[in-house]
Design an enzyme around this catalytic site. Structure first.
Site, mmCIF file in Angstrom:
data_model
loop_
_atom_site.group_PDB
_atom_site.id
_atom_site.type_symbol
_atom_site.label_atom_id
_atom_site.label_comp_id
_atom_site.label_asym_id
_atom_site.label_seq_id
_atom_site.Cartn_x
_atom_site.Cartn_y
_atom_site.Cartn_z
ATOM 1 N N LYS A 122 72.336 62.190 27.497
ATOM 2 C CA LYS A 122 73.655 62.199 26.857
ATOM 3 C C LYS A 122 73.748 60.927 26.039
ATOM 4 O O LYS A 122 73.790 59.829 26.577
ATOM 5 C CB LYS A 122 74.801 62.227 27.872
ATOM 6 C CG LYS A 122 76.137 62.388 27.146
ATOM 7 C CD LYS A 122 77.321 61.818 27.873
ATOM 8 C CE LYS A 122 77.403 60.336 27.878
ATOM 9 N NZ LYS A 122 77.638 59.704 26.550
ATOM 10 N N GLU A 148 70.441 49.258 33.001
ATOM 11 C CA GLU A 148 70.466 48.121 32.066
ATOM 12 C C GLU A 148 71.925 47.863 31.753
ATOM 13 O O GLU A 148 72.538 48.590 30.973
ATOM 14 C CB GLU A 148 69.714 48.463 30.775
ATOM 15 C CG GLU A 148 68.244 48.781 30.956
ATOM 16 C CD GLU A 148 67.423 47.562 31.314
ATOM 17 O OE1 GLU A 148 67.972 46.449 31.410
ATOM 18 O OE2 GLU A 148 66.215 47.741 31.520
ATOM 19 N N CYS A 203 73.676 43.324 24.439
ATOM 20 C CA CYS A 203 73.764 42.825 25.827
ATOM 21 C C CYS A 203 73.064 41.484 25.985
ATOM 22 O O CYS A 203 73.342 40.760 26.936
ATOM 23 C CB CYS A 203 73.220 43.864 26.797
ATOM 24 S SG CYS A 203 71.636 44.513 26.306
ATOM 25 N N GLU A 219 78.981 59.042 22.306
ATOM 26 C CA GLU A 219 79.878 59.883 21.513
ATOM 27 C C GLU A 219 80.093 59.312 20.108
ATOM 28 O O GLU A 219 80.186 60.042 19.131
ATOM 29 C CB GLU A 219 81.279 59.986 22.122
ATOM 30 C CG GLU A 219 81.465 60.262 23.586
ATOM 31 C CD GLU A 219 80.729 59.400 24.557
ATOM 32 O OE1 GLU A 219 79.616 59.829 24.911
ATOM 33 O OE2 GLU A 219 81.229 58.346 24.981
ATOM 34 N N GLU A 256 82.080 39.420 29.694
ATOM 35 C CA GLU A 256 81.244 39.531 28.498
ATOM 36 C C GLU A 256 82.111 40.013 27.327
ATOM 37 O O GLU A 256 82.735 41.077 27.420
ATOM 38 C CB GLU A 256 80.162 40.577 28.797
ATOM 39 C CG GLU A 256 79.277 40.915 27.641
ATOM 40 C CD GLU A 256 78.376 42.124 27.941
ATOM 41 O OE1 GLU A 256 78.767 42.963 28.770
ATOM 42 O OE2 GLU A 256 77.304 42.193 27.341
ATOM 43 N N GLY A 292 74.704 50.402 29.677
ATOM 44 C CA GLY A 292 76.136 50.299 29.383
ATOM 45 C C GLY A 292 76.758 49.231 30.260
ATOM 46 O O GLY A 292 76.077 48.305 30.700
ATOM 47 N N SER A 293 78.042 49.393 30.544
ATOM 48 C CA SER A 293 78.753 48.337 31.269
ATOM 49 C C SER A 293 78.417 48.376 32.764
ATOM 50 O O SER A 293 78.043 49.419 33.308
ATOM 51 C CB SER A 293 80.255 48.496 31.078
ATOM 52 O OG SER A 293 80.682 49.718 31.645
HETATM 53 P P1 NAD Z 1 81.820 51.835 28.636
HETATM 54 O O1 NAD Z 1 81.185 51.321 29.855
HETATM 55 O O2 NAD Z 1 83.069 52.635 28.746
HETATM 56 O O3 NAD Z 1 80.776 52.750 27.824
HETATM 57 C C1 NAD Z 1 79.451 52.355 27.613
HETATM 58 C C2 NAD Z 1 78.621 53.617 27.466
HETATM 59 O O4 NAD Z 1 78.655 54.296 28.691
HETATM 60 C C3 NAD Z 1 79.175 54.583 26.415
HETATM 61 O O5 NAD Z 1 78.135 55.017 25.592
HETATM 62 C C4 NAD Z 1 79.744 55.733 27.212
HETATM 63 O O6 NAD Z 1 79.499 56.980 26.619
HETATM 64 C C5 NAD Z 1 79.014 55.658 28.504
HETATM 65 N N1 NAD Z 1 79.857 56.088 29.605
HETATM 66 C C6 NAD Z 1 81.128 55.732 29.861
HETATM 67 N N2 NAD Z 1 81.591 56.344 30.963
HETATM 68 C C7 NAD Z 1 80.581 57.110 31.422
HETATM 69 C C8 NAD Z 1 80.421 57.994 32.528
HETATM 70 N N3 NAD Z 1 81.399 58.198 33.438
HETATM 71 N N4 NAD Z 1 79.232 58.631 32.677
HETATM 72 C C9 NAD Z 1 78.224 58.430 31.802
HETATM 73 N N5 NAD Z 1 78.320 57.614 30.739
HETATM 74 C C10 NAD Z 1 79.475 56.955 30.551
HETATM 75 O O7 NAD Z 1 82.086 50.631 27.715
HETATM 76 P P2 NAD Z 1 82.518 50.542 26.201
HETATM 77 O O8 NAD Z 1 83.974 50.287 26.074
HETATM 78 O O9 NAD Z 1 81.937 51.660 25.402
HETATM 79 O O10 NAD Z 1 81.730 49.237 25.848
HETATM 80 C C11 NAD Z 1 82.144 48.008 26.394
HETATM 81 C C12 NAD Z 1 81.220 47.466 27.438
HETATM 82 O O11 NAD Z 1 80.070 48.261 27.625
HETATM 83 C C13 NAD Z 1 80.719 46.128 27.021
HETATM 84 O O12 NAD Z 1 81.530 45.121 27.549
HETATM 85 C C14 NAD Z 1 79.318 46.049 27.536
HETATM 86 O O13 NAD Z 1 79.279 45.374 28.755
HETATM 87 C C15 NAD Z 1 78.929 47.438 27.817
HETATM 88 N N6 NAD Z 1 77.849 47.915 26.958
HETATM 89 C C16 NAD Z 1 76.619 47.436 27.220
HETATM 90 C C17 NAD Z 1 75.562 47.852 26.465
HETATM 91 C C18 NAD Z 1 74.194 47.306 26.727
HETATM 92 O O14 NAD Z 1 73.359 47.350 25.847
HETATM 93 N N7 NAD Z 1 73.912 46.843 27.951
HETATM 94 C C19 NAD Z 1 75.764 48.735 25.420
HETATM 95 C C20 NAD Z 1 77.047 49.228 25.179
HETATM 96 C C21 NAD Z 1 78.092 48.812 25.975
#
Ligand code: NAD
Length: 476
Positions: A171, A246, A280, A174, A377, A224-225
């Site tokens: 996935k 990661e 990140c 979006e 962060e 992601g986060s």
């Molecule tokens: P987020 O955690 O809401 O989303 C990050 C990603 O996770 C998005 O692509 C989203 O589609 C996916 N995601 C969210 N909820 C999910 C779920 N329940 N199941 C599966 N996937 C899900 O955060 P955001 O508002 O999009 O971004 C902010 C934070 O995300 C940042 O502070 C950063 O820490 C983190 N982030 C980290 C990286 C990285 O490279 N490590 C990349 C993008 C975002």
């Protein structure tokens, strides 16, 4: 230049009804509609991935490697088209999008080589007995990639899975679906069997909540986060499914008194603003020795303020908008909180422009430890510059966060470097450069930055299981 957005399941492209616009963050104009996977699509993807696993795990490593290399060559050949899609959906400057395409191709090329080196071993045993260790693909991978690198983030996960002999359901983000669409197209054209790679879009929590607890899924790979990573890890624990996480970082930069102050400051300001800080490994917390603090901060602020911000399609632009609107109030709140607690806002600090999610390159100085940004962060173009009195002080502050992904230092003192290698709590430490990783180096975090490594000789470990075989020549 922007591709039609579809799901890719069992080797077929599928359209779905969609009410979710994909927006160019520089213009706020709609550039596409995101398809939304229904439950039946998820079931089909699972079935396809199970079939795909049976085919791909029995395909020779050399053949797997050949297909991956063919797809990577197609991505290189389509660099311009893919880069345009990335800039349209993400906002980053076109030259940086072009580099991202090449980096994505390099991830595939590295893992294609590693596919042939997943060696096991023979363990000495008594006469008539043989002990051998085999590395085998773990199974179906459910992967979730973020929006900050629309091409290279999905590339990491798809490369690891396919090189190991796993099938994958990805996935992708979006906000930035086109990068993954281009990858799937390249694999389709390169002759990947149907079902080995499946691409979904839709409501993240619905997709992860449904897929992760399914029996065929044996690895959850997420970038992601930390909060979402924790949630997905909890879902995975239901079946004791492995995870590769990661997660966030909050990289410290220790600037020692012996360094070239101007060079370090310019390097810091330029790297901080790359990808609008949405990385990140972005250098964020600069701990600068008090003897060079004023000179370092002056040069840093001057270079950061001079960053050319604009539409990534325009020549000369160094930094685009934030990739999505919801990050604007998050960054504004972090700046306001720091200001209220006594930090100096040396430059920037606010959204600007009539349209687009543009945020000023921002430098905060003398930020108190209790400001939220010292723990949270920013994931945006905000740097913190604080003075420190000694290396002890700098290391203690560098480690005073729950994260441990990338860390940096500027110094040529061997005794300082020796201590930092031992004491700075990160997965990736870089000295005199703000580059953190290459395809051939292992990348990942400690503490709340996650576990597992992508890239390097370690990169396929998460995608494989270890089987020990005890063969006795006679029944005992
Ligand atoms: P987020 O955690 O809401 O989303 C990050 C990603 O996770 C998005 O692509 C989203 O589609 C996916 N995601 C969210 N909820 C999910 C779920 N329940 N199941 C599966 N996937 C899900 O955060 P955001 O508002 O999009 O971004 C902010 C934070 O995300 C940042 O502070 C950063 O820490 C983190 N982030 C980290 C990286 C990285 O490279 N490590 C990349 C993008 C975002």
């Amino acid at each position: 230049m922007y591709p039609e957005l579809k799901l890719f399941i069992a080797g077929e492209w599928r359209t779905t009804a969609s009410d979710m616009p994909v927006v160019n963050p520089a213009t706020e104009q709609e550039i596409g509609r995101l398809p939304r996977a229904a439950k039946s699509d998820l079931d089909d993807a699972l079935e396809a991935a199970e079939k795909g696993f049976r085919i791909w795990s029995r395909t020779s490593p050399r053949k797997r490697s050949d297909v991956i290399l063919r797809a990577a060559a197609l991505m290189r050949a389509r660099q311009e088209e893919i880069a345009h899609s990335i800039t349209l959906e993400h906002g980053k400057p076109l030259p940086q999008a072009r580099l991202e395409v090449i980096r994505g191709a390099e991830f595939f090329e590295w893992d294609a080589g590693e596919a042939m080196r997943t060696y096991g071993r023979v363990i000495p045993a008594a006469h008539g007995h043989k002990f051998s260790v085999h590395h085998q693909p773990i199974g179906v991978v459910a992967a979730f990639s973020p929006w900050n690198f629309p091409m290279s983030q999905p590339a990491r996960k798809i490369a690891g899975a396919l090189a190991s002999g796993c099938s994958i359901i990805l996935k992708a983000a979006e906000e930035t679906p086109a990068g993954a669409i281009h990858i799937a197209r390249a694999f389709e054209d390169a002759g990947l069997p149907p079902g080995v790679l499946n691409l979904l879009f839709g409501e993240p929590s619905e997709i992860s909540g449904y897929l992760i607890p399914q029996e065929p899924v044996r690895l959850v790979a997420f970038t992601g986060s930390t909060a979402i990573g924790r949630h997905l890890t909890t879902l995975a624990s239901e079946n004791m499914t492995s995870v590769l996480m990661e997660l966030g970082g909050h990289a410290p930069v220790i600037v020692c008194e012996d360094t070239d102050v101007d060079m370090a400051a310019v390097s810091g300001a330029v790297r901080k603003m790359r990808n609008a800080g949405q990385v990140c490994t972005s250098p964020t917390r600069f701990f600068v020795h008090e003897r060079i603090f004023d000179d370092f901060a002056a040069t840093f602020v001057e270079r950061a303020a001079a960053t050319v911000v604009g539409n990534g399609m325009d020549d000369g632009v160094e930094m685009g908008p934030l990739a999505n609107e919801r990050r604007v109030p998050v960054l504004t709140d972090l700046v306001e909180d720091a200001r209220a607690k006594g930090a100096d806002v040396a430059t920037g600090g606010a959204r600007f422009g009539e349209t687009g999610y543009f945020f000023e390159p921002t430098v905060l100085m003398n930020v108190p430890d209790d400001a939220r940004i010292m723990q949270e962060e920013p994931f945006g173009p905000i740097a913190v510059i604080n003075p420190v009195s000694s290396l002890d002080d700098a290391i203690a502050k560098a480690n005073a966060v729950p994260y441990g992904l990338a860390g940096y230092a500027f110094t040529n003192r061997a005794d300082y470097i020796d201590r930092m290698i031992d004491e700075v709590e990160v997965g990736n430490l870089s000295i005199n450069t703000l580059e953190a990783s290459m395809p051939e180096t292992p990348f990942g975090g400690v503490k709340s930055s996650g576990y597992g490594r992508e890239g390097g000789a370690e990169g396929l470990d998460n995608y494989m299981t270890v089987k020990h075989v005890w063969h006795s020549a006679k029944i005992t």
